[in-house]
Design an enzyme around this catalytic site. Structure first.
Site, short mmCIF file in Angstrom:
data_model
loop_
_atom_site.label_atom_id
_atom_site.label_comp_id
_atom_site.label_asym_id
_atom_site.label_seq_id
_atom_site.Cartn_x
_atom_site.Cartn_y
_atom_site.Cartn_z
CE LYS A 176 -4.34 -1.71 0.60
NZ LYS A 176 -5.69 -1.73 1.04
CE LYS A 191 -6.03 -8.08 -1.71
NZ LYS A 191 -6.69 -8.02 -0.43
CE LYS A 217 -13.70 -4.14 -0.04
NZ LYS A 217 -12.62 -3.74 0.84
#
Ligand code: ATP
Ligand code: LTN
Length: 335
Positions: A117, A199, A202
């Site tokens: 992130k 992966k 969303k």
């Protein structure tokens, strides 16, 4: 005869960072529902975690309510489980602060989600993003959870929660239950439809890479048709050589209950077109009742608010016990 045996406890959370995907559903939410009868369960919308990346206020408010409605839509029952919003329960932030002081900088620096992130949000590498797993440990430990049903990507965070709890118990005696991950055999890691090395997420910018739990049937079929496969044109499970097809096989298996061998047999000699149509249709049927329930819940905002309040009241009462015990051990003067 009444079952007097004490049920084990589970807790899990989902972030309101966008409409949950088929990956969130097959890796986590579907399991939450299945476990509800056999465990004392607490499930939350992790809205405190969500601000580790910037959220637009109006959109954020909507996403929190939608995430809560979606938890009810998958069939979770507030009669059986505690379903709540994390920020409504102040003990989470309180215990997180305490646990921050029992967590080493070095061990946090190894977390892969933080590394990923900070790469994808390079303009906002805040301290919250760094200590995200400590807040997650607080969520879990407050409810003395024995098991935490999550997808495979959360395994490392679970290990940190276990380390923090063991360390604290080692210093002060038994305060926290040591939690174990509960990762489903099938569905633990659903991959992006456009890049099966990543992966399904969303928050992916490419909306073709994921199926949202609320996508309409036409959209699901369209996204399925554009899923990346390979040039071999045979439905065969091989995650290394055929990651795209293997991912679709996993999805199909989770939705139909058929194993890989059976799927290979059923589609022997057929092309990817037929297979993608079958996977798409299975996903449409799996998600249809959820979407219908969701539309119903969203029509009654007053009821949603009331359920949130009830859930938060119960969660506060239970978690306060653990917080008090923790603070007492440390030497705090309780009021
Ligand atoms: P974001 O994409 O915003 O980082 P996320 O979807 O990874 O969010 P959460 O919403 O917090 O993260 O995840 C909720 C649950 O869904 C977790 O238990 C997580 O392990 C699981 N999960 C997330 N992505 C997948 C996936 N692709 N396959 C299986 N399980 C997943
Ligand atoms: N980090 C988790 C969401 C989460 C969670 C939790 C999961 C926050 N608190 C407690 C299990 C238990 C994720 O799935 N990304």
């Amino acid at each position: 005869m009444e079952n007097t045996e004490k049920k084990k406890k589970i807790l899990s959370c989902i972030q309101p960072t966008g409409t949950p995907t088929l990956g969130n559903y097959l890796g986590a939410l579907k399991n939450w529902k299945a476990l509800e009868d056999d465990f004392d369960a607490a499930y939350a919308v992790a809205d405190l975690h969500a601000i580790t990346v910037r959220q637009e206020p109006q959109q954020f408010r909507k996403q929190i309510i939608e995430a809560y409605a979606l938890l009810l839509s998958i069939g979770l029952s507030p009669e059986k489980s505690i379903v709540f919003v994390q920020s409504h329960v102040p003990t989470h932030a309180q215990l997180a602060w305490i646990l921050n002081c029992y967590t080493q900088f070095g061990e946090m620096s190894r977390m892969t989600q933080f590394k990923d992130k900070s790469r994808s949000h390079a303009d906002n590498i805040n301290v919250g993003l760094f200590s995200y797993p400590v807040l997650m440990a607080a969520d879990i430990l407050l409810y003395q959870a024995d098991f935490v049903p999550v997808g495979a990507d959360q395994k490392q965070h679970l290990e940190i929660a276990r380390d923090i709890a063991s360390r604290f118990n080692g210093m002060y005696g038994n305060v926290f239950t040591i939690p174990e991950p509960y990762i489903p055999k099938a569905g633990a890691r659903i991959m992006s439809l456009q890049d099966p090395a990543k992966k399904m997420s969303k928050s992916d910018e490419n909306t073709k890479s994921f199926i949202s739990m609320l996508d309409k049937p036409e959209t699901i079929m369209k996204k399925m048709r554009s899923a990346v496969t390979d040039s071999e044109a045979s439905v065969r499970f091989d995650e290394e050589l055929k990651p795209g097809v293997s991912n679709l096989m996993n999805i199909y298996s989770c939705c139909t209950g058929l194993d890989h061998e059976q799927i290979e047999k059923d589609f022997a000699g057929k092309g990817y077109g037929d297979f993608k149509t079958a996977v798409g249709e299975a996903v449409v049927e799996e998600l249809r009742p959820i979407r219908e329930n969701f539309e119903m819940y969203m029509k009654d905002q007053a009821m949603l608010k009331e359920m949130m309040t009830k859930g938060a009241d119960i969660a506060t009462r239970i978690s306060q016990r653990t917080l008090d015990k923790t603070m007492k051990k440390i030497g705090y003067v309780l009021k």
